[in-house]
Design an enzyme around this catalytic site. Structure first.
Site, PDB file in Angstrom:
ATOM      1  N   GLY A  34      42.080  74.458 -41.605  1.00 53.13           N
ATOM      2  CA  GLY A  34      43.489  74.539 -40.927  1.00 53.13           C
ATOM      3  C   GLY A  34      44.676  74.127 -41.590  1.00 53.13           C
ATOM      4  CG  ASP A  92      42.182  71.811 -32.517  1.00 57.65           C
ATOM      5  OD1 ASP A  92      43.138  72.509 -33.209  1.00 57.65           O
ATOM      6  OD2 ASP A  92      40.985  72.423 -32.727  1.00 57.65           O
ATOM      7  CD  GLU A 111      36.448  73.173 -38.742  1.00 56.47           C
ATOM      8  OE1 GLU A 111      37.651  73.291 -39.256  1.00 56.47           O
ATOM      9  OE2 GLU A 111      36.307  72.859 -37.602  1.00 56.47           O
TER      10      GLU A 111
HETATM   11  C1  5RP Z   1      39.745  74.686 -37.307  1.00 55.06           C
HETATM   12  C2  5RP Z   1      39.958  73.204 -36.846  1.00 55.06           C
HETATM   13  C3  5RP Z   1      41.204  72.573 -37.390  1.00 55.06           C
HETATM   14  O1  5RP Z   1      41.198  71.272 -38.076  1.00 55.06           O
HETATM   15  C4  5RP Z   1      42.144  72.302 -36.232  1.00 55.06           C
HETATM   16  O2  5RP Z   1      42.338  73.432 -35.665  1.00 55.06           O
HETATM   17  C5  5RP Z   1      43.377  71.612 -36.556  1.00 55.06           C
HETATM   18  O3  5RP Z   1      44.314  72.698 -37.290  1.00 55.06           O
HETATM   19  P1  5RP Z   1      45.471  72.282 -37.832  1.00 55.06           P
HETATM   20  O4  5RP Z   1      45.593  71.218 -38.902  1.00 55.06           O
HETATM   21  O5  5RP Z   1      45.967  73.698 -38.355  1.00 55.06           O
HETATM   22  O6  5RP Z   1      46.505  71.752 -36.612  1.00 55.06           O
HETATM   23  O7  5RP Z   1      39.248  72.500 -36.088  1.00 55.06           O
HETATM   24  O8  5RP Z   1      38.474  74.976 -36.725  1.00 55.06           O
END
Ligand code: 5RP
Length: 262
Positions: A34, A92, A111
């Site tokens: 991310g 998120d 993850e």
């Molecule tokens: C990817 C994830 C990310 O960690 C999550 O979506 C947060 O993303 P960002 O740092 O771009 O806000 O779970 O699968």
């Protein structure tokens, strides 16, 4: 250069920079996916190149692996590492128990495996990711392509007996085609609005045939590093029950602040 970053990107950067300070020589580190995790990888790359930090990284996605190699971090597989000292990843949403929704970037399966195989998981996030109750962000679940519509129907039926506010789901798309994960699966995003019992939901969803994994991370995260647009960072450790605040200076660095693809 850092002056051109939006407040949200500054918040993500300072959280990542503070978490990078937790990484020590010789550690095997899980590298999240991310935009926030990309800052972390860049910060660690700089520490490897300029300070001689010696680490091995286990990336949670093909795109994180590519970035890690690009910035000079030695990349190994989870099977080569076997166990990790620390995983640092974005999220998120996180609540006061440090339960998480993850998978907005489609990498939740790797993850969760990587974070679970770590002594410690540290989440890096901007303040906007903090919620009283999980669920405003659609909950991603990874499903195998075979019979995915049947799996979706079973998931929606199961949600009827769950403590959630919304019960619809959508297949994640990548343009005109279904999104495909690094494992060749699809993602269903569950629009739940409010998840009353995340622990129960995580267990029940994973019982449905066709579901590989869900994006609820329960009792996995130990620490959250929350970044703010003005450089403030807050480090909350759920095990110690401690909260520390810190401040990170923005330093212009061509290597860190250019060519960030995510
Ligand atoms: C990817 C994830 C990310 O960690 C999550 O979506 C947060 O993303 P960002 O740092 O771009 O806000 O779970 O699968």
């Amino acid at each position: 250069m850092s002056g051109e970053l939006s407040p949200i990107d500054k918040a993500k950067f300072v959280a990542a920079k503070r978490a990078a300070e937790m990484v020590e020589d010789g550690m095997r580190v899980g590298l999240g996916t991310g935009s926030t995790a990309a800052w972390l990888v860049r910060c660690l790359g700089e520490m490897v190149r300029e300070d001689g930090l010696k680490i091995t990284g286990v990336p949670t996605s093909a795109r994180t692996a590519a970035l890690a190699r690009e910035v000079g971090i030695e990349v190994i597989t989870l099977d080569e590492a076997k166990w990790l000292d620390l995983t640092i990843d974005g999220a998120d949403e996180f609540d006061s128990d440090l339960n998480l929704i993850k998978g907005g970037g489609g990498a939740l399966l790797h993850e969760k495996i990587v974070a679970t195989a770590s002594d410690q998981m540290v989440v890096i996030a901007d303040k906007a990711k903090e919620v009283a109750t999980l669920g405003a962000f659609p909950l991603p679940i990874e499903v195998i392509p075979f019979g995915w519509q049947t799996t979706q129907a079973l998931v929606e039926e199961t949600l009827i007996s769950m403590d959630v506010m919304g019960r619809t789901s959508t297949l994640r798309m990548n343009g005109a085609s279904p999104y495909v994960t690094d494992e060749g699966n699809h993602i269903l995003d569950l629009h739940l609005t409010r998840i009353g019992n995340p622990r129960q939901l995580a267990l029940v969803i994973n019982q449905i045939p066709g579901v590989v994994e869900n994006g609820l991370f329960i009792d996995i995260c130990d620490t959250v590093v929350i970044g703010y647009g003005d450089g403030k960072v807050e480090v909350r450790d759920i095990n110690e029950g401690t909260v520390e605040t810190d401040r990170i200076d923005f330093v212009d660095d061509e290597n860190l602040f250019t060519d960030l693809s995510e």
